[in-house]
Design an enzyme around this catalytic site. Sequence first.
Site: not given
Ligand SMILES: NC(=O)c1ccc[n+]([C@@H]2O[C@H](COP(=O)([O-])OP(=O)(O)OC[C@H]3O[C@@H](n4cnc5c(N)ncnc54)[C@H](OP(=O)(O)O)[C@@H]3O)[C@@H](O)[C@H]2O)c1
Length: 293
Positions: A97, A172, A240
């Site tokens: 997102t 989104k 965010k």
């Molecule tokens: N969780 C939900 O329910 C949900 C639903 C819909 C959409 N989303 C969206 O989907 C996206 C991912 O969500 P999530 O819940 O999976 O987040 P998350 O668990 O916090 O995972 C974030 C990912 O991004 C990586 N990352 C962050 N900064 C980085 C960088 N500078 N370089 C390389 N890798 C980096 C992290 O790597 P590390 O492991 O190394 O930190 C991790 O793999 C977000 O944009 C969120 O808003 C989430």
Amino acid sequence: MRKRIGFIGAGTMGAPMAENLYRAGFPVTVYNRTRAKLTPLMEKGLATADDLAGAVADKDVIITMLSDDAAVKEVVLGDEGVLTHCRPGTVLIDMSTVSPDTAIEISQRSKENGVHTLDAPVSGSQNAAQSAQLVVLAGGDQHVFSEMSDVFAALAKASYYFGGPGSGAKAKLVVNLLLAVTMQGISEALVLAESFGLKREQILEMMQQTVLASPFLTFKRELLSRGEFPAAFALKHMHKDLGLITEQARTRQAILPATTSVQQTYTAALNHGRGEQDMAAVFAELLHQAGLY
Ligand SMILES: NC(=O)c1ccc[n+]([C@@H]2O[C@H](COP(=O)([O-])OP(=O)(O)OC[C@H]3O[C@@H](n4cnc5c(N)ncnc54)[C@H](OP(=O)(O)O)[C@@H]3O)[C@@H](O)[C@H]2O)c1
């Protein structure tokens, strides 16, 4: 031949999504900055890469599922980023997102390298990612979207094409506005109930028999009931998204009074150290503000 997929970002959402692509028969190679998160995927048989180049080289499709705009820009556009390793003709799908502006920038920069893009964020949380019941909201070239239907079918129960680059990102933000405001509405109702001395569990059960019954309330009910908030969708990510929503609304002179107010609650929750908890922790924040927690 099945599309060879490089998957970048094995977080809460990315890990189950990569696993579903693998289970659907796609050859998938996963990369994550923090290598330890790859171990469970390796144990399930997925191929992993030690670096970005290993996940990107010789792939037909690259999917990124990363935290925010800064992460996506660094990983895709950075000096050693995805675009430096992609062959022309590769399809890059960002499912994070992010701002529509970032999606458009990624699309333009990719085009210069002969790489096709879709911004394709998803609606649905960790449980929907695990059960391949996400909803994909896509922007980009329609023929690229059509070509990726088998990829989306492995992840989602529905996929929508909204228009050119940035359109998926815009859709989104529309969904997440309603999600954030709904979460605050449910939380405020429960704060009032608590202040009346009514039983929280009984109120939640009753709500599910009214016109307000919803899959969202069912999904968050246990967290609200227990007052514990392990993250399915981290509050910091919704904070965010509210920043992206209000910024986009400002530039378009769209007045969103409730959203602006809700943003303050999420900011306060973040400042009180609730960022790693689930977004439902706004309830804890409002209880705290009411002196009830
Ligand atoms: N969780 C939900 O329910 C949900 C639903 C819909 C959409 N989303 C969206 O989907 C996206 C991912 O969500 P999530 O819940 O999976 O987040 P998350 O668990 O916090 O995972 C974030 C990912 O991004 C990586 N990352 C962050 N900064 C980085 C960088 N500078 N370089 C390389 N890798 C980096 C992290 O790597 P590390 O492991 O190394 O930190 C991790 O793999 C977000 O944009 C969120 O808003 C989430």
